[in-house]
Design a protein around this motif. Structure first.
Motif, mmCIF file in Angstrom:
data_model
loop_
_atom_site.group_PDB
_atom_site.id
_atom_site.type_symbol
_atom_site.label_atom_id
_atom_site.label_comp_id
_atom_site.label_asym_id
_atom_site.label_seq_id
_atom_site.Cartn_x
_atom_site.Cartn_y
_atom_site.Cartn_z
ATOM 1 N N LEU A 392 -51.989 22.922 -74.398
ATOM 2 C CA LEU A 392 -51.022 22.120 -73.646
ATOM 3 C C LEU A 392 -50.379 22.943 -72.538
ATOM 4 O O LEU A 392 -50.169 22.450 -71.420
ATOM 5 N N ASN A 393 -50.083 24.186 -72.830
ATOM 6 C CA ASN A 393 -49.512 25.056 -71.800
ATOM 7 C C ASN A 393 -50.526 25.284 -70.677
ATOM 8 O O ASN A 393 -50.179 25.269 -69.480
ATOM 9 N N THR A 394 -51.803 25.460 -71.048
ATOM 10 C CA THR A 394 -52.849 25.675 -70.055
ATOM 11 C C THR A 394 -52.987 24.479 -69.125
ATOM 12 O O THR A 394 -53.048 24.628 -67.896
ATOM 13 N N VAL A 395 -53.042 23.270 -69.699
ATOM 14 C CA VAL A 395 -53.250 22.088 -68.857
ATOM 15 C C VAL A 395 -52.032 21.815 -67.986
ATOM 16 O O VAL A 395 -52.160 21.384 -66.834
ATOM 17 N N ARG A 396 -50.836 22.079 -68.486
ATOM 18 C CA ARG A 396 -49.635 21.900 -67.658
ATOM 19 C C ARG A 396 -49.656 22.856 -66.473
ATOM 20 O O ARG A 396 -49.376 22.466 -65.334
ATOM 21 N N GLN A 397 -49.962 24.121 -66.746
ATOM 22 C CA GLN A 397 -49.967 25.129 -65.676
ATOM 23 C C GLN A 397 -51.016 24.798 -64.622
ATOM 24 O O GLN A 397 -50.755 24.908 -63.414
ATOM 25 N N MET A 398 -52.209 24.401 -65.063
ATOM 26 C CA MET A 398 -53.263 24.095 -64.091
ATOM 27 C C MET A 398 -52.905 22.841 -63.295
ATOM 28 O O MET A 398 -53.159 22.777 -62.081
ATOM 29 N N THR A 399 -52.305 21.851 -63.947
ATOM 30 C CA THR A 399 -51.886 20.644 -63.230
ATOM 31 C C THR A 399 -50.847 20.992 -62.165
ATOM 32 O O THR A 399 -50.885 20.474 -61.044
ATOM 33 N N GLN A 400 -49.928 21.887 -62.498
ATOM 34 C CA GLN A 400 -48.927 22.325 -61.526
ATOM 35 C C GLN A 400 -49.577 23.057 -60.364
ATOM 36 O O GLN A 400 -49.193 22.863 -59.198
ATOM 37 N N LEU A 437 -44.873 13.543 -65.671
ATOM 38 C CA LEU A 437 -43.532 13.906 -65.193
ATOM 39 C C LEU A 437 -43.085 15.244 -65.771
ATOM 40 O O LEU A 437 -42.338 15.984 -65.125
ATOM 41 N N GLU A 438 -43.548 15.564 -66.971
ATOM 42 C CA GLU A 438 -43.194 16.843 -67.588
ATOM 43 C C GLU A 438 -43.778 18.034 -66.824
ATOM 44 O O GLU A 438 -43.300 19.161 -66.980
ATOM 45 N N THR A 439 -44.806 17.810 -66.008
ATOM 46 C CA THR A 439 -45.369 18.898 -65.205
ATOM 47 C C THR A 439 -44.656 19.062 -63.872
ATOM 48 O O THR A 439 -45.019 19.936 -63.081
ATOM 49 N N GLY A 440 -43.651 18.223 -63.602
ATOM 50 C CA GLY A 440 -42.920 18.305 -62.349
ATOM 51 C C GLY A 440 -43.353 17.281 -61.318
ATOM 52 O O GLY A 440 -42.859 17.296 -60.183
ATOM 53 N N MET A 441 -44.263 16.376 -61.689
ATOM 54 C CA MET A 441 -44.678 15.312 -60.776
ATOM 55 C C MET A 441 -43.492 14.422 -60.450
ATOM 56 O O MET A 441 -42.651 14.135 -61.305
ATOM 57 N N SER A 442 -43.409 13.943 -59.230
ATOM 58 C CA SER A 442 -42.328 13.044 -58.844
ATOM 59 C C SER A 442 -42.699 11.605 -59.202
ATOM 60 O O SER A 442 -43.881 11.263 -59.370
ATOM 61 N N LEU A 443 -41.696 10.748 -59.281
ATOM 62 C CA LEU A 443 -41.932 9.338 -59.581
ATOM 63 C C LEU A 443 -42.766 8.653 -58.495
ATOM 64 O O LEU A 443 -43.683 7.883 -58.815
ATOM 65 N N PRO A 444 -42.525 8.890 -57.199
ATOM 66 C CA PRO A 444 -43.409 8.302 -56.188
ATOM 67 C C PRO A 444 -44.853 8.774 -56.291
ATOM 68 O O PRO A 444 -45.784 8.002 -56.078
ATOM 69 N N GLN A 445 -45.055 10.059 -56.628
ATOM 70 C CA GLN A 445 -46.420 10.552 -56.804
ATOM 71 C C GLN A 445 -47.107 9.859 -57.975
ATOM 72 O O GLN A 445 -48.282 9.483 -57.892
ATOM 73 N N LEU A 446 -46.390 9.686 -59.060
ATOM 74 C CA LEU A 446 -46.935 8.987 -60.219
ATOM 75 C C LEU A 446 -47.290 7.551 -59.859
ATOM 76 O O LEU A 446 -48.379 7.052 -60.204
ATOM 77 N N PHE A 447 -46.398 6.875 -59.149
ATOM 78 C CA PHE A 447 -46.621 5.482 -58.787
ATOM 79 C C PHE A 447 -47.864 5.343 -57.909
ATOM 80 O O PHE A 447 -48.695 4.447 -58.110
ATOM 81 N N SER A 448 -48.018 6.231 -56.939
ATOM 82 C CA SER A 448 -49.208 6.181 -56.076
ATOM 83 C C SER A 448 -50.478 6.442 -56.871
ATOM 84 O O SER A 448 -51.517 5.811 -56.632
ATOM 85 N N ALA A 449 -50.413 7.388 -57.812
ATOM 86 C CA ALA A 449 -51.588 7.694 -58.639
ATOM 87 C C ALA A 449 -51.983 6.503 -59.499
ATOM 88 O O ALA A 449 -53.171 6.252 -59.729
ATOM 89 N N LEU A 450 -50.995 5.748 -59.961
ATOM 90 C CA LEU A 450 -51.240 4.591 -60.818
ATOM 91 C C LEU A 450 -51.759 3.380 -60.042
ATOM 92 O O LEU A 450 -52.249 2.424 -60.646
ATOM 93 N N THR A 451 -51.639 3.417 -58.724
ATOM 94 C CA THR A 451 -51.939 2.228 -57.933
ATOM 95 C C THR A 451 -52.945 2.531 -56.809
ATOM 96 O O THR A 451 -54.139 2.537 -57.047
#
Length: 510
Positions: A392-400, A437-451
């Motif tokens: 979990l730490n690995t995937v969070r760091q790489m996502t960041q 969101l736990e990786t530091g993603m913003s809400l607008p970034q999440l919304f765009s990714a979902l849509t």
């Protein structure tokens, strides 16, 4: 690797009466000239590429598509046979999950006749569970045309598309079948002839029908939207599996791209990410869960940082799929079914079976093989949390790192990744939002990714992904703004599927 994978009816009238009482739906039974039309009045529209919600707007839907957007359509030519009061609410495009597996009931193994009624109820509910949590479009990464056609015939559920799984013999996922069976299943038509294994094929296998060009062409003809390939050396009981050569997959990618078909790569290790860079696939469908073993930690971290830059430069998208690891971990959580969100996703009869001795088969297997069966449920859960901390730490760091370097992150939940009831349709995607969101993603970034980002990845941005005239009316009416709070996704009032409104409560497993 850590994880294991082995016209109205009576009911319609009741629903309409309930909606009147709730004040969510105002119906005007108008002449047939306006049949199958819907007017959403005075809702604030949230678009993925805009920083703020719009002023209140009317949105007119007819025959499943948005035909007009304006301030006061209800006072002009926009007659409709149904209206929804959107005052104080937010209208958003339906959510898109581009990594699901639709066939089968998660966590169920076997074919007991006495379970058939329970399974039938579950199969009917699963599309509704996706819709309950706002997902109006899904991509089955290992689907087939007949199953997807049946899925899309259901009255309430997301529109499904599928990828054709392009494999090699004895590799993942064919390795989970008998050595002969892997050449007999329907998916064999997409199996590549692998020059590295020339002697494993049966006599009736025709190599000329299994070249990269032939396989991709067959997938396109079958209606597949994309190709899925695999770089997986194995886990659990299956290790040291053969993987395709870079040259073989490069040929697949080249032909797929010539037909405008994206290529999704299953891979969750550093080696798989290197393979993606060599082959030029469109999207990696897992996060970096596992680093290469027996390397210097400092040098390896430097390579991961460089890899994040290279993936961004190569325009290769990534699905972090962090919730997969949480879902496997939660299989050991004795309090999992106390989560109120679970009640809305999983039918009660199936939920009761999951908690029975028969339904706990996977949890018992994990306990015996990984942490010992003598511990208490709470101790086993704690042991799993500790075991999953590193990946979990690995995937969070790489996502960041990917986010920092401007790589494109696409939303996919891998629902379900294996026989885990903790990754049930709909709710698993909702939890993946929290992981982002736990990786530091913003809400607008999440919304765009979902849509819109997922719509563009599928080449469907002219049909879905935003609220625009001419697009398919797959929409959500929310009580809160998703650009300001992730809890907005829990405040869905109406789910609109192909222009037809569904009160969220009507889609619940309750």
């Amino acid at each position: 690797m850590v994880r294991l994978k082995f016209l109205f009816s009576h009911g319609d009238l009741i629903m309409l009466r309930s909606l009147f009482v709730l004040g969510l739906f105002t119906a005007v039974l108008s002449p047939s000239a306006y049949a199958d039309s819907l007017l959403i009045k005075q809702a604030k529209i949230v678009q993925p590429d805009q920083a703020q919600a719009s002023a209140p707007q009317d949105v007119l839907i007819r025959d499943g598509k948005i035909v007009a957007i304006g301030k006061n359509l209800g006072k002009s030519q926009a007659k409709s046979d149904r209206q929804i009061d959107g005052r104080g609410k937010f209208l958003v495009p339906g959510l898109i999950d581009t990594h699901v597996h639709l066939d089968g009931v998660p966590g169920y193994a076997g074919k007991r006749p006495e379970d058939e009624a329970m399974l039938k109820e579950a199969r009917l509910q699963m599309p509704r569970s996706y819709a309950y949590f706002g997902f109006t479009t899904v991509l089955d990464l290992t689907g087939n045309p007949s199953f997807i056609a049946d899925w899309n015939s259901q009255p309430a559920g997301p529109q499904a598309y599928f990828c054709a799984p392009v494999t090699i013999p004895n590799g993942y996922p064919a390795s989970w079948m008998d050595k002969d069976l892997q050449f007999q299943v329907e998916g064999t038509k997409y199996m590549l002839f692998d020059p590295a294994q020339p002697t494993v094929y049966p006599a009736n296998f025709k190599p000329e029908a299994h070249t990269p060009q032939a396989v991709v062409a067959a997938a396109k003809q079958d209606g597949a939207s994309c190709i899925k390939v695999f770089y997986e050396t194995g886990f659990g009981a299956k290790k040291n599996l053969p993987v395709p050569s870079p040259e073989l997959i490069q040929a697949v990618v080249a032909h797929a791209k010539s037909l405008k078909m994206p290529v999704y790569l299953h891979g969750n290790s550093q080696a798989a990410y290197e393979f993606a860079l060599k082959t030029g696939v469109t999207t990696l469908v897992h996060g970096m869960w596992h680093e290469t073993k027996q390397v210097d930690p400092l040098m390896n971290q430097q390579r991961l940082q460089a890899m994040a830059r290279e993936l961004a430069t190569a325009d290769i998208s990534i699905q972090p799929t962090i919730q997969v690891l949480y879902g496997e971990q939660e299989a050991m959580n004795p309090d999992f079914f106390k989560n109120p969100q679970v009640d809305h996703a999983i039918p009660q009869q199936l939920a009761s079976w999951y908690q029975s001795d028969a339904g706990q088969w996977m949890s018992k297997l994990l306990a015996e093989e990984l942490v010992g069966s003598t511990n208490s449920p709470a101790e086993r859960y704690q042991a799993f949390q500790k075991m999953y901390a590193k990946p979990l730490n690995t995937v969070r760091q790489m996502t960041q790192q990917l986010q920092k370097n401007g790589a494109r992150l696409l939303f996919g939940s891998d629902t379900p990744s294996g026989p885990f009831y903790t990754q049930f349709p709909g709710v698993n995607g909702r939890w993946e939002m929290d992981r982002w969101l736990e990786t530091g993603m913003s809400l607008p970034q999440l919304f765009s990714a979902l849509t819109i980002n997922n719509a563009r990845a599928l080449g469907l941005e002219q049909s879905i992904g935003s609220v625009e005239v001419g697009k398919r009316a797959d929409l959500l009416l929310l009580d809160r703004n998703p650009l300001l709070s992730v809890e907005a996704y829990d405040s869905i009032a109406q789910v609109i599927l192909h222009g037809k409104p569904h009160a969220r409560a009507s889609l619940s497993a309750h």
